[in-house]
Motif scaffolding. Structure first.
Motif, short mmCIF file in Angstrom:
data_model
loop_
_atom_site.label_atom_id
_atom_site.label_comp_id
_atom_site.label_asym_id
_atom_site.label_seq_id
_atom_site.Cartn_x
_atom_site.Cartn_y
_atom_site.Cartn_z
N TRP A 63 0.81 -1.05 -0.21
CA TRP A 63 -0.01 -0.01 0.31
C TRP A 63 0.99 1.12 0.01
O TRP A 63 1.87 1.23 0.56
CB TRP A 63 -0.79 -0.08 1.21
CG TRP A 63 -1.61 1.29 1.19
CD1 TRP A 63 -1.53 2.30 2.04
CD2 TRP A 63 -2.88 1.37 0.42
NE1 TRP A 63 -2.67 3.22 1.72
CE2 TRP A 63 -3.37 2.42 0.74
CE3 TRP A 63 -3.72 0.82 -0.53
CZ2 TRP A 63 -4.70 3.23 0.25
CZ3 TRP A 63 -4.93 1.13 -1.15
CH2 TRP A 63 -5.17 2.51 -0.80
N CYS A 64 0.37 2.27 -0.51
CA CYS A 64 1.26 3.53 -0.68
C CYS A 64 0.07 4.68 -0.06
O CYS A 64 -0.91 4.51 -0.64
CB CYS A 64 1.40 4.12 -2.00
SG CYS A 64 2.49 5.57 -2.21
N ALA A 65 0.50 5.10 1.06
CA ALA A 65 -0.25 6.30 1.78
C ALA A 65 -0.38 7.35 0.62
O ALA A 65 -1.43 8.26 0.91
CB ALA A 65 0.54 6.72 2.82
N GLN A 66 0.46 7.59 -0.41
CA GLN A 66 0.24 8.62 -1.24
C GLN A 66 -0.66 8.03 -2.37
O GLN A 66 0.04 8.37 -3.85
CB GLN A 66 1.39 9.33 -1.39
CG GLN A 66 2.22 10.09 -0.45
CD GLN A 66 3.12 10.88 -0.89
OE1 GLN A 66 3.67 11.34 -2.10
NE2 GLN A 66 4.21 10.95 0.34
N TRP A 67 -1.58 7.19 -2.17
CA TRP A 67 -2.11 6.64 -3.26
C TRP A 67 -2.62 7.31 -4.35
O TRP A 67 -2.74 6.99 -5.54
CB TRP A 67 -3.27 5.71 -2.71
CG TRP A 67 -4.36 6.59 -2.07
CD1 TRP A 67 -4.41 6.86 -0.69
CD2 TRP A 67 -5.61 7.10 -2.40
NE1 TRP A 67 -5.38 7.55 -0.34
CE2 TRP A 67 -6.13 7.97 -1.57
CE3 TRP A 67 -6.10 7.25 -3.86
CZ2 TRP A 67 -7.01 8.84 -1.82
CZ3 TRP A 67 -7.18 8.07 -4.08
CH2 TRP A 67 -7.80 8.95 -3.07
N TRP A 68 -3.01 8.65 -4.02
CA TRP A 68 -3.62 9.60 -4.87
C TRP A 68 -2.40 10.11 -5.95
O TRP A 68 -2.95 10.89 -7.01
CB TRP A 68 -3.90 10.78 -4.17
CG TRP A 68 -3.43 11.27 -3.14
CD1 TRP A 68 -3.41 10.90 -1.73
CD2 TRP A 68 -2.06 12.05 -2.82
NE1 TRP A 68 -2.44 11.31 -0.93
CE2 TRP A 68 -1.57 12.30 -1.82
CE3 TRP A 68 -1.28 12.64 -3.87
CZ2 TRP A 68 -0.38 12.86 -1.38
CZ3 TRP A 68 -0.24 13.37 -3.70
CH2 TRP A 68 0.29 13.39 -2.45
N ARG A 69 -1.05 9.67 -5.75
CA ARG A 69 -0.18 9.87 -6.92
C ARG A 69 -0.10 8.79 -7.86
O ARG A 69 0.92 8.93 -8.62
CB ARG A 69 1.25 10.11 -6.10
CG ARG A 69 1.11 11.28 -5.30
CD ARG A 69 2.44 11.44 -4.40
NE ARG A 69 3.62 12.07 -5.33
CZ ARG A 69 4.61 12.25 -5.12
NH1 ARG A 69 5.21 12.01 -3.66
NH2 ARG A 69 5.48 12.64 -5.69
N HIS A 70 -0.93 7.94 -7.67
CA HIS A 70 -0.73 6.65 -8.59
C HIS A 70 -2.03 6.69 -9.60
O HIS A 70 -3.15 6.31 -9.19
CB HIS A 70 -0.68 5.39 -7.91
CG HIS A 70 0.48 5.10 -7.15
ND1 HIS A 70 1.42 4.42 -7.73
CD2 HIS A 70 0.79 5.65 -5.84
CE1 HIS A 70 2.55 4.44 -6.63
NE2 HIS A 70 1.96 5.19 -5.49
#
Length: 143
Positions: A63-70
């Motif tokens: 998981w990436c806490a900055q999911w919104w960058r993908h």
């Protein structure tokens, strides 16, 4: 490509600001969540509780806490949010259909070790993926 650097028009105002305040038209349902970011942070993150290694050493869930960058993650999560908004009012099998047909397949893809968050950890945005290489199609092919 870093979606945070070039958010222009896609996927419903990820920054939390609605594109336009409008009243629902007759027969149109009012949304529970104003945008995909609200849906992910206020609903989905609490629905999907997993044992995630914050250092990113585990290979079970990525998981990436900055999911919104993908871009891929934003697109998938936007579809998931829209499906939830549509199916939540079905009093019979709506939520079961949402879990079976939308949530579980989407989250399996996002959590996958080689999925859109490959290289990232819950604490660090370090994507390894690159856009698919491609050559332009021959002129006139799609005319």
């Amino acid at each position: 490509m870093d979606i945070g650097a070039r958010r222009t028009n896609s996927h419903d105002d990820i920054d939390g600001e609605p594109l336009e305040e409008t009243e629902p038209e007759e027969g149109e349902r009012e949304l529970v969540y104003a945008n995909v970011a609200e849906f992910v942070t206020e609903h989905l993150a609490y629905q999907y509780r997993r044992d995630i290694d914050l250092a990113g050493r585990a290979t079970t869930f990525t998981w990436c806490a900055q999911w919104w960058r993908h871009e891929e993650a934003v697109s998938r999560l936007t579809g998931l949010w829209r499906a939830w908004e549509n199916l939540r009012t079905d009093p019979t099998t709506g939520l079961a259909v949402w879990w079976r047909d939308y949530a579980d397949p989407t989250m399996r893809t996002l959590f996958d070790e080689k999925g859109p968050f490959h290289g990232c950890t819950p604490r660090a945005h370090q994507p390894k993926g690159i856009p698919l290489p491609m050559d332009p199609p021959p002129e006139g092919l799609f005319d």
